[in-house]
Design an enzyme around this catalytic site. Structure first.
Site, PDB file in Angstrom:
ATOM      1  N   GLU A 285      61.267  54.373   0.318  1.00  0.00           N
ATOM      2  CA  GLU A 285      61.145  53.405   1.414  1.00  0.00           C
ATOM      3  C   GLU A 285      60.851  52.000   0.902  1.00  0.00           C
ATOM      4  O   GLU A 285      61.152  51.018   1.574  1.00  0.00           O
ATOM      5  CB  GLU A 285      60.025  53.847   2.374  1.00  0.00           C
ATOM      6  CG  GLU A 285      60.564  54.154   3.761  1.00  0.00           C
ATOM      7  CD  GLU A 285      59.518  54.691   4.723  1.00  0.00           C
ATOM      8  OE1 GLU A 285      59.813  55.708   5.338  1.00  0.00           O
ATOM      9  OE2 GLU A 285      58.419  54.118   4.852  1.00  0.00           O
ATOM     10  N   HIS A 306      66.567  76.896 -12.320  1.00  0.00           N
ATOM     11  CA  HIS A 306      67.488  77.972 -11.935  1.00  0.00           C
ATOM     12  C   HIS A 306      68.274  77.601 -10.690  1.00  0.00           C
ATOM     13  O   HIS A 306      68.841  78.458 -10.028  1.00  0.00           O
ATOM     14  CB  HIS A 306      66.702  79.267 -11.721  1.00  0.00           C
ATOM     15  CG  HIS A 306      66.042  79.727 -12.997  1.00  0.00           C
ATOM     16  ND1 HIS A 306      66.574  80.707 -13.804  1.00  0.00           N
ATOM     17  CD2 HIS A 306      64.926  79.283 -13.630  1.00  0.00           C
ATOM     18  CE1 HIS A 306      65.798  80.861 -14.865  1.00  0.00           C
ATOM     19  NE2 HIS A 306      64.799  80.006 -14.783  1.00  0.00           N
ATOM     20  N   LYS A 427      65.837  55.442  14.848  1.00  0.00           N
ATOM     21  CA  LYS A 427      64.919  55.394  15.992  1.00  0.00           C
ATOM     22  C   LYS A 427      65.634  54.813  17.218  1.00  0.00           C
ATOM     23  O   LYS A 427      65.490  55.320  18.326  1.00  0.00           O
ATOM     24  CB  LYS A 427      63.700  54.508  15.666  1.00  0.00           C
ATOM     25  CG  LYS A 427      62.738  55.111  14.681  1.00  0.00           C
ATOM     26  CD  LYS A 427      61.497  54.246  14.585  1.00  0.00           C
ATOM     27  CE  LYS A 427      60.597  54.676  13.457  1.00  0.00           C
ATOM     28  NZ  LYS A 427      59.541  53.706  13.180  1.00  0.00           N
TER      29      LYS A 427
HETATM   30  O1  PA5 Z   1      55.349  53.676   5.013  1.00  0.00           O
HETATM   31  C1  PA5 Z   1      55.508  53.548   6.207  1.00  0.00           C
HETATM   32  O2  PA5 Z   1      55.187  52.525   6.818  1.00  0.00           O
HETATM   33  C2  PA5 Z   1      56.072  54.672   7.052  1.00  0.00           C
HETATM   34  O3  PA5 Z   1      56.529  55.733   6.295  1.00  0.00           O
HETATM   35  C3  PA5 Z   1      55.021  55.193   8.018  1.00  0.00           C
HETATM   36  O4  PA5 Z   1      53.952  55.723   7.287  1.00  0.00           O
HETATM   37  C4  PA5 Z   1      55.601  56.242   8.956  1.00  0.00           C
HETATM   38  O5  PA5 Z   1      56.767  55.791   9.560  1.00  0.00           O
HETATM   39  C5  PA5 Z   1      54.583  56.590  10.032  1.00  0.00           C
HETATM   40  O6  PA5 Z   1      54.252  55.458  10.755  1.00  0.00           O
HETATM   41  P1  PA5 Z   1      52.979  55.397  11.658  1.00  0.00           P
HETATM   42  O7  PA5 Z   1      51.786  55.607  10.817  1.00  0.00           O
HETATM   43  O8  PA5 Z   1      53.021  54.037  12.277  1.00  0.00           O
HETATM   44  O9  PA5 Z   1      53.115  56.478  12.703  1.00  0.00           O
END
Ligand code: PA5
Length: 450
Positions: A285, A306, A427
């Site tokens: 990310e 494996h 989303k």
């Molecule tokens: O790193 C990030 O910002 C995301 O992976 C969030 O952790 C994830 O989308 C969850 O978001 P939230 O904590 O707002 O529910």
């Protein structure tokens, strides 16, 4: 003490030389991080977190746990992405794999809100029924669909089972100080709540209340977790000429420049598989944007030798492989080492006589060493990261190590590690397909295409 050591011997001569050339660049970006002049500096609250806020918060959380006025034998964490992966990494590494069947006097932990699969959610509700649960719902934004939907279901369950008053003492919210639907619910219902700081994003939040609260509820040593992280930050604070973090960031970019497109993080201990999952999210990310970045993949050896081992050995040569090594990988019970040797037997039919008397972990280590050499000989540049043991301290150090490595790697790649514009696309479509008000036109278009 240096908790995380880097070995670049198997990176290959050319990449090693290039990584050395890139070290000054890594150092410059470290300086920008320290001076808070880097891209996304408003999101760097994770840097030096133990000393800045973590230790004080940890004391507060410990007091909270001590004063809890309900019994519990299960902690249910509801969260997705950075809101649960770090906790899961620690709990799976340090708790008994079969905790629920063990008489350990330590609560067990379960996870929900990280998927939308009804069958598994039903299993979670069945588990809650067998236990005395505490629920920790964690969402920085407080508006994420998966944990939002699951929390609504679990809240209904808790209120129906315990009544509103006791349910409210069994629910803990970890979210933003002011924003988001979860904050509104927490305030209205007077749930205990912990605040995720404004300057820390989800995937960099494991050492904040996001990880500290559930791990303290499990009675794990959260102070040692912070100590491990603190050691990494302290070392970098002095802007060393060389360090494992700088070397890792430089080696990753050298590999990327040489057309490597996938980094495999490989462990030989299945208990580390969620450290790998946490790492995948952090790097995926943070770096995967603007059509750049190494794709983070994970392997658990020898299991995956494996299945995917063939590809790593002989497939497309666009891989970098990082081996995560635990120096003293031994189980302890009440402080005493537990080891297993291959037993002697009179029959030689299984052809394993040469292994008699050897520890299973020694065979595992030889398998890792053999794999490293085979992959290197097969044209995969390899790195080795070593931590002393499987403990809170080592895991804390690994978290800080990878967070720093990620911030520097992304900066060297020229991307902002702290945003995630690509996550919004699914989303938007999900909202439209489910008929969220205001998304009708897009919903119609999407339905026509399916
Ligand atoms: O790193 C990030 O910002 C995301 O992976 C969030 O952790 C994830 O989308 C969850 O978001 P939230 O904590 O707002 O529910």
């Amino acid at each position: 003490m240096t908790y995380v050591k880097l070995n670049k011997r198997f990176l290959g001569e050319r990449l090693n030389a290039r990584a050395e050339e890139l070290l000054p660049q890594a150092r410059q970006h470290l300086q920008k991080l320290l001076e808070k002049t880097c891209v996304g500096s408003e999101w760097t609250g994770w840097w030096d977190y133990p000393k800045q806020r973590g230790y004080a918060l940890n004391e507060e959380i410990k007091r909270y746990v001590e004063q809890l006025d309900v019994d519990y034998d299960l902690v249910l964490v509801i969260g997705i992405g950075g809101s649960y992966l770090g906790t899961r990494a620690v709990s799976e590494a340090l708790l008994h794999t079969y905790q629920s069947a063990m008489d350990t006097h330590q609560p067990m932990i379960a996870y929900a809100g990280h998927h939308l699969a009804e069958a598994q959610l039903i299993e979670v509700l069945e588990l809650l029924d067998k236990r005395l649960p505490l629920v920790n719902v964690i969402s920085k934004s407080g508006t994420t669909t998966e944990p939002g939907v699951v929390f609504r279901i679990v809240r209904n369950y808790m209120e129906a089972r315990f009544g509103e008053e006791e349910a409210s003492r069994r629910i803990i919210c970890t979210t933003d100080a002011k924003e988001g639907a979860l904050r509104l619910v927490a305030d209205q219902k007077a749930y205990a709540s912990f605040v995720i700081p404004d300057d820390i994003g989800g995937r960099f939040s494991v050492l904040s209340p996001v990880g500290l609260v559930p791990l303290a509820l499990l009675r794990l040593d959260t102070k040692a977790l912070l100590d491990g992280a603190d050691a990494v930050f302290a070392e970098l604070q002095n802007q060393p000429a060389e360090s494992a973090v700088l070397g890792y960031a430089a080696a990753r970019l050298a590999a990327y420049e040489a057309d490597k497109r996938i980094e495999i993080l490989a462990t030989s201990n299945p208990k580390m598989s969620h450290i790998v999952e946490w790492w995948k999210q952090l790097y995926g990310e943070s770096e995967g944007k603007e059509h750049k970045g190494l794709f983070p993949a994970g392997m658990v050896y020898t299991t995956d030798l494996h299945s995917l081992g063939q590809y790593v050995q002989d497939g497309v040569r666009n891989l970098l492989e990082t081996f995560l090594v635990i120096e003293q990988d031994v189980a302890r019970r009440k402080g005493i080492e537990q080891r297993i040797r291959v037993p002697a037997q009179s029959s030689k039919l299984d052809q394993l006589t040469y292994l008699e008397g050897r520890f299973v972990n020694d065979i595992n280590r030889a398998a890792m060493q053999g794999t490293l050499l085979a992959h290197y000989d097969g044209g995969v540049p390899c790195l080795q990261l070593t931590v002393p043991d499987l403990s809170e301290r080592s895991l804390g150090a690994l978290f800080a190590f990878f967070e720093c490595g990620c911030a520097l790697s992304a900066a060297m790649l020229g991307v902002n590690p702290y945003d995630q514009p690509g996550v919004e696309a699914y989303k938007k479509n999900l909202f439209a397909l489910m008929g969220k008000p205001g998304t009708e036109a897009l919903g119609q278009k999407l339905r026509e295409r399916i």
